[in-house]
Design a protein around this motif. Structure first.
Motif, PDB file in Angstrom:
ATOM      1  N   ALA A   1      49.261  30.768  35.901  1.00  0.00           N
ATOM      2  CA  ALA A   1      49.183  32.231  35.919  1.00  0.00           C
ATOM      3  C   ALA A   1      48.460  32.746  34.679  1.00  0.00           C
ATOM      4  O   ALA A   1      47.686  33.708  34.748  1.00  0.00           O
ATOM      5  N   TRP A   2      48.688  32.111  33.533  1.00  0.00           N
ATOM      6  CA  TRP A   2      48.027  32.557  32.304  1.00  0.00           C
ATOM      7  C   TRP A   2      46.522  32.320  32.361  1.00  0.00           C
ATOM      8  O   TRP A   2      45.731  33.141  31.891  1.00  0.00           O
ATOM      9  N   VAL A   3      46.112  31.206  32.965  1.00  0.00           N
ATOM     10  CA  VAL A   3      44.681  30.972  33.178  1.00  0.00           C
ATOM     11  C   VAL A   3      44.103  32.082  34.043  1.00  0.00           C
ATOM     12  O   VAL A   3      43.006  32.594  33.794  1.00  0.00           O
ATOM     13  N   LEU A   4      44.854  32.482  35.056  1.00  0.00           N
ATOM     14  CA  LEU A   4      44.405  33.548  35.948  1.00  0.00           C
ATOM     15  C   LEU A   4      44.304  34.878  35.206  1.00  0.00           C
ATOM     16  O   LEU A   4      43.411  35.687  35.485  1.00  0.00           O
ATOM     17  N   VAL A   5      45.214  35.130  34.255  1.00  0.00           N
ATOM     18  CA  VAL A   5      45.115  36.326  33.409  1.00  0.00           C
ATOM     19  C   VAL A   5      43.759  36.359  32.718  1.00  0.00           C
ATOM     20  O   VAL A   5      43.055  37.384  32.705  1.00  0.00           O
ATOM     21  N   GLY A   6      43.371  35.229  32.123  1.00  0.00           N
ATOM     22  CA  GLY A   6      42.094  35.169  31.426  1.00  0.00           C
ATOM     23  C   GLY A   6      40.911  35.373  32.346  1.00  0.00           C
ATOM     24  O   GLY A   6      39.970  36.119  32.025  1.00  0.00           O
ATOM     25  N   LEU A   7      40.938  34.732  33.515  1.00  0.00           N
ATOM     26  CA  LEU A   7      39.830  34.872  34.460  1.00  0.00           C
ATOM     27  C   LEU A   7      39.692  36.319  34.938  1.00  0.00           C
ATOM     28  O   LEU A   7      38.576  36.824  35.096  1.00  0.00           O
ATOM     29  N   ALA A   8      40.825  36.983  35.168  1.00  0.00           N
ATOM     30  CA  ALA A   8      40.771  38.379  35.599  1.00  0.00           C
ATOM     31  C   ALA A   8      40.259  39.285  34.489  1.00  0.00           C
ATOM     32  O   ALA A   8      39.654  40.339  34.757  1.00  0.00           O
TER      33      ALA A   8
ATOM     34  N   GLY B   1      30.121  45.055  27.763  1.00  0.00           N
ATOM     35  CA  GLY B   1      31.291  44.823  28.592  1.00  0.00           C
ATOM     36  C   GLY B   1      31.498  43.352  28.892  1.00  0.00           C
ATOM     37  O   GLY B   1      32.617  42.834  28.824  1.00  0.00           O
ATOM     38  N   TRP B   2      30.414  42.653  29.198  1.00  0.00           N
ATOM     39  CA  TRP B   2      30.530  41.223  29.466  1.00  0.00           C
ATOM     40  C   TRP B   2      30.877  40.455  28.202  1.00  0.00           C
ATOM     41  O   TRP B   2      31.585  39.436  28.261  1.00  0.00           O
ATOM     42  N   ALA B   3      30.411  40.923  27.054  1.00  0.00           N
ATOM     43  CA  ALA B   3      30.777  40.245  25.810  1.00  0.00           C
ATOM     44  C   ALA B   3      32.269  40.396  25.520  1.00  0.00           C
ATOM     45  O   ALA B   3      32.925  39.456  25.075  1.00  0.00           O
ATOM     46  N   PHE B   4      32.820  41.587  25.804  1.00  0.00           N
ATOM     47  CA  PHE B   4      34.265  41.767  25.646  1.00  0.00           C
ATOM     48  C   PHE B   4      35.033  40.808  26.553  1.00  0.00           C
ATOM     49  O   PHE B   4      36.179  40.453  26.269  1.00  0.00           O
ATOM     50  N   GLY B   5      34.398  40.399  27.647  1.00  0.00           N
ATOM     51  CA  GLY B   5      35.024  39.412  28.517  1.00  0.00           C
ATOM     52  C   GLY B   5      35.253  38.076  27.843  1.00  0.00           C
ATOM     53  O   GLY B   5      35.975  37.232  28.386  1.00  0.00           O
ATOM     54  N   GLY B   6      34.653  37.871  26.672  1.00  0.00           N
ATOM     55  CA  GLY B   6      34.918  36.649  25.917  1.00  0.00           C
ATOM     56  C   GLY B   6      36.392  36.475  25.589  1.00  0.00           C
ATOM     57  O   GLY B   6      36.889  35.345  25.496  1.00  0.00           O
ATOM     58  N   VAL B   7      37.102  37.592  25.417  1.00  0.00           N
ATOM     59  CA  VAL B   7      38.548  37.515  25.184  1.00  0.00           C
ATOM     60  C   VAL B   7      39.219  36.836  26.368  1.00  0.00           C
ATOM     61  O   VAL B   7      40.037  35.910  26.209  1.00  0.00           O
ATOM     62  N   GLY B   8      38.870  37.275  27.567  1.00  0.00           N
ATOM     63  CA  GLY B   8      39.436  36.662  28.763  1.00  0.00           C
ATOM     64  C   GLY B   8      39.025  35.210  28.915  1.00  0.00           C
ATOM     65  O   GLY B   8      39.835  34.362  29.328  1.00  0.00           O
ATOM     66  N   ALA B   9      37.770  34.900  28.599  1.00  0.00           N
ATOM     67  CA  ALA B   9      37.310  33.520  28.694  1.00  0.00           C
ATOM     68  C   ALA B   9      38.085  32.617  27.744  1.00  0.00           C
ATOM     69  O   ALA B   9      38.446  31.484  28.101  1.00  0.00           O
ATOM     70  N   GLY B  10      38.365  33.113  26.536  1.00  0.00           N
ATOM     71  CA  GLY B  10      39.155  32.333  25.592  1.00  0.00           C
ATOM     72  C   GLY B  10      40.569  32.099  26.082  1.00  0.00           C
ATOM     73  O   GLY B  10      41.137  31.012  25.921  1.00  0.00           O
TER      74      GLY B  10
ATOM     75  N   PHE C   1      47.659  42.147  35.418  1.00  0.00           N
ATOM     76  CA  PHE C   1      47.747  42.254  33.963  1.00  0.00           C
ATOM     77  C   PHE C   1      46.401  41.935  33.313  1.00  0.00           C
ATOM     78  O   PHE C   1      45.921  42.673  32.442  1.00  0.00           O
ATOM     79  N   GLY C   2      45.765  40.845  33.748  1.00  0.00           N
ATOM     80  CA  GLY C   2      44.484  40.467  33.168  1.00  0.00           C
ATOM     81  C   GLY C   2      43.399  41.493  33.413  1.00  0.00           C
ATOM     82  O   GLY C   2      42.526  41.713  32.568  1.00  0.00           O
ATOM     83  N   ALA C   3      43.451  42.151  34.566  1.00  0.00           N
ATOM     84  CA  ALA C   3      42.408  43.115  34.925  1.00  0.00           C
ATOM     85  C   ALA C   3      42.550  44.448  34.209  1.00  0.00           C
ATOM     86  O   ALA C   3      41.638  45.279  34.277  1.00  0.00           O
ATOM     87  N   THR C   4      43.669  44.673  33.509  1.00  0.00           N
ATOM     88  CA  THR C   4      43.906  45.998  32.921  1.00  0.00           C
ATOM     89  C   THR C   4      44.032  46.029  31.405  1.00  0.00           C
ATOM     90  O   THR C   4      43.693  47.051  30.796  1.00  0.00           O
ATOM     91  N   PHE C   5      44.501  44.965  30.762  1.00  0.00           N
ATOM     92  CA  PHE C   5      44.861  45.153  29.353  1.00  0.00           C
ATOM     93  C   PHE C   5      43.647  45.384  28.464  1.00  0.00           C
ATOM     94  O   PHE C   5      43.720  46.150  27.497  1.00  0.00           O
ATOM     95  N   ILE C   6      42.508  44.765  28.752  1.00  0.00           N
ATOM     96  CA  ILE C   6      41.299  45.056  27.982  1.00  0.00           C
ATOM     97  C   ILE C   6      40.722  46.402  28.406  1.00  0.00           C
ATOM     98  O   ILE C   6      40.252  47.194  27.577  1.00  0.00           O
ATOM     99  N   GLY C   7      40.769  46.690  29.703  1.00  0.00           N
ATOM    100  CA  GLY C   7      40.265  47.971  30.189  1.00  0.00           C
ATOM    101  C   GLY C   7      40.986  49.155  29.597  1.00  0.00           C
ATOM    102  O   GLY C   7      40.367  50.173  29.266  1.00  0.00           O
TER     103      GLY C   7
ATOM    104  N   ALA D   1      54.235  36.447  43.581  1.00  0.00           N
ATOM    105  CA  ALA D   1      54.420  37.545  42.627  1.00  0.00           C
ATOM    106  C   ALA D   1      53.835  37.198  41.272  1.00  0.00           C
ATOM    107  O   ALA D   1      53.224  38.042  40.598  1.00  0.00           O
ATOM    108  N   ALA D   2      54.011  35.940  40.838  1.00  0.00           N
ATOM    109  CA  ALA D   2      53.480  35.520  39.541  1.00  0.00           C
ATOM    110  C   ALA D   2      51.961  35.599  39.514  1.00  0.00           C
ATOM    111  O   ALA D   2      51.362  36.055  38.526  1.00  0.00           O
ATOM    112  N   LEU D   3      51.320  35.166  40.581  1.00  0.00           N
ATOM    113  CA  LEU D   3      49.860  35.162  40.614  1.00  0.00           C
ATOM    114  C   LEU D   3      49.295  36.577  40.711  1.00  0.00           C
ATOM    115  O   LEU D   3      48.302  36.905  40.042  1.00  0.00           O
TER     116      LEU D   3
END
Length: 435
Positions: free
Chosen positions: A273-280, A149-158, A331-337, A323-325
């Motif tokens: 906001a896009w950086v926040l998508v990745g962090l989430a 699961g943490w390795a899949f988080g590499g997508v968000g880190a990128g 969005f970031g917390a759900t699309f990989i999940g 709203a943007a944040l």
């Protein structure tokens, strides 16, 4: 995602790395390069290309589609030629091709050339994903399930790293510098993942005669008679519809979210906001896996889709920085999940080639998404986000149908008598979910 990404196996301890976190880090770096940078850096760069390269909204949608077509082609290669997931040479070639296509984007203003570059970049992204995930789950079978699961988080880190890079460059450089910087970041991540060990080739430990004898006495319903196996067609149909629709809705937001936010709030808000998508997205796969200990996958899939639809709609319906944040976090917390939940559900249903079919439907959805909203982009991006949120809500409705009578415990048919199997213990391939 690859068929092998969700295949569980309790065996396979041989060849496991002494430090599992080292393997997690290498796989995460590969996923960050292939997906987070190679695939998604286009999102924060798109507004810069509108302003500095004369790229129209419709042409921007076409470039996104080129990348998604390439991704589908790469995914099909991984499905139809299973040996590629065990090729370190192909992983390295894909990393080089990906980095090269990123670096070549600033060399021209020709949309046709950009299209030709984004297509192989999509193929390379898919192959990197297939090889990295297969390696990850093959070598970490005996380790706790949260590690993949943490390795899949590499997508968000990128996503976060490339988004931050573009955000920092905006005041001092143009779209060309953003592409060159993203290529440099991809090169660094490629070096970090260069020695990633692919999945080990399958080994045969039994003589052919013994294997044939075993197969004669222990068979599954799928290999003998479809009428004996679990009837999962109606649930799989609902899952397939839900995941395909998710591909359409999520990719519209994943492509145009930054441009939509910047259209109503000029400045660094969209990039931030896009950086926040990745962090989430970094912890999302591991967190959804933990939730799977208490709730079923269909329930979680429905919840994730509803949350994602709300997140996509917020910038269009409300606007403004809050709203943007919030949208970025949801969005970031759900699309990989959503992906991990849907693919694990398909594997649980034991429908023939379920993950391959789901991957194909998801990829086709991604190809259809940008062209579907292209006519709406003449009036801005808000209507496109509303349409994307609506599509994801329809996907949630299909997930609600999936919940009706869902077979949480499957029946395995042997030559003697059917035995109802209890839910297995936590496995790495499930990323922590129970059946």
């Amino acid at each position: 995602m690859s068929v092998r990404a969700l295949r569980a196996s309790p065996a396979g301890g041989a060849g496991a790395p002494h430090s599992p976190w080292c393997h997690v880090a290498q796989a995460a770096a590969a996923l960050a390069a292939g997906m987070g940078v190679g695939r998604f850096v286009y999102t924060p760069i798109l507004p810069l290309m509108h302003a500095g390269a004369g790229l129209s909204a419709g042409a921007g949608a076409n470039l996104a589609t080129a990348n998604y077509i390439g991704y589908l082609l790469g995914a099909l290669v991984g499905i139809l030629a299973p040996a590629v997931v065990r090729s370190r040479a192909l992983l390295r070639i894909s990393l080089v091709v990906l980095t090269g296509t990123l670096a070549a984007m600033p060399a021209t203003h020709d949309t046709a050339v950009w299209f030709a570059l984004r297509l192989p970049a999509g193929v390379a992204s898919a192959l990197i994903f297939v090889i990295a995930v297969s390696s990850l789950l093959s070598h970490l079978r005996e380790y706790p399930a949260h590690l993949p699961g943490w390795a899949f988080g590499g997508v968000g880190a990128g996503i976060a790293l490339s988004g931050l890079l573009v955000l920092l460059l905006r005041p001092v450089a143009d779209w060309r510098a953003a592409w060159w910087a993203s290529a440099a970041l991809a090169a660094v991540l490629a070096v970090a993942s260069w020695n990633l060990r692919p999945e080990a080739p399958p080994t045969t430990t039994r003589a052919p005669q013994a294997a044939q004898a075993t197969e004669a006495t222990t068979v599954t319903a799928a290999t003998v008679d479809d009428s004996l196996g679990p009837r999962t067609h109606r649930w799989f149909t609902a899952l397939f519809a839900s995941y395909t629709l998710e591909g359409i809705g999520y990719i519209i937001a994943g492509t145009f979210l930054v441009a939509a936010i910047e259209q109503s709030s000029p400045g660094p808000l969209g990039g931030g906001a896009w950086v926040l998508v990745g962090l989430a997205a970094v912890p999302s796969s591991a967190l959804w896996a933990r939730l799977g200990r208490r709730w079923s996958r269909p329930d979680l899939l429905l919840a994730a889709l509803v949350v994602q639809a709300v997140g996509i709609a917020l910038p269009a319906l409300i606007g403004g920085a809050p709203a943007a944040l919030v949208s970025a976090v949801l969005f970031g917390a759900t699309f990989i999940g959503v992906s991990t939940l849907a693919l694990a559900t398909g594997a649980h249903l034991e429908f023939p080639r379920s993950v391959a079919l789901l991957t194909a439907g998801y990829s086709v959805g991604q190809i259809l998404g940008p062209p579907a909203v292209a006519p709406l982009l003449h009036h801005g991006y808000q209507q496109a986000l509303v349409l994307a949120a609506s599509v994801v809500l329809v996907a949630a409705a299909a997930a609600a149908v999936l919940r009706i009578g869902f077979p949480h415990h499957m029946v395995v048919v042997r030559a003697t008598a059917p035995v109802r199997q209890p839910a297995p213990t936590e496995s790495a391939a499930d990323a922590g979910s129970h059946r």
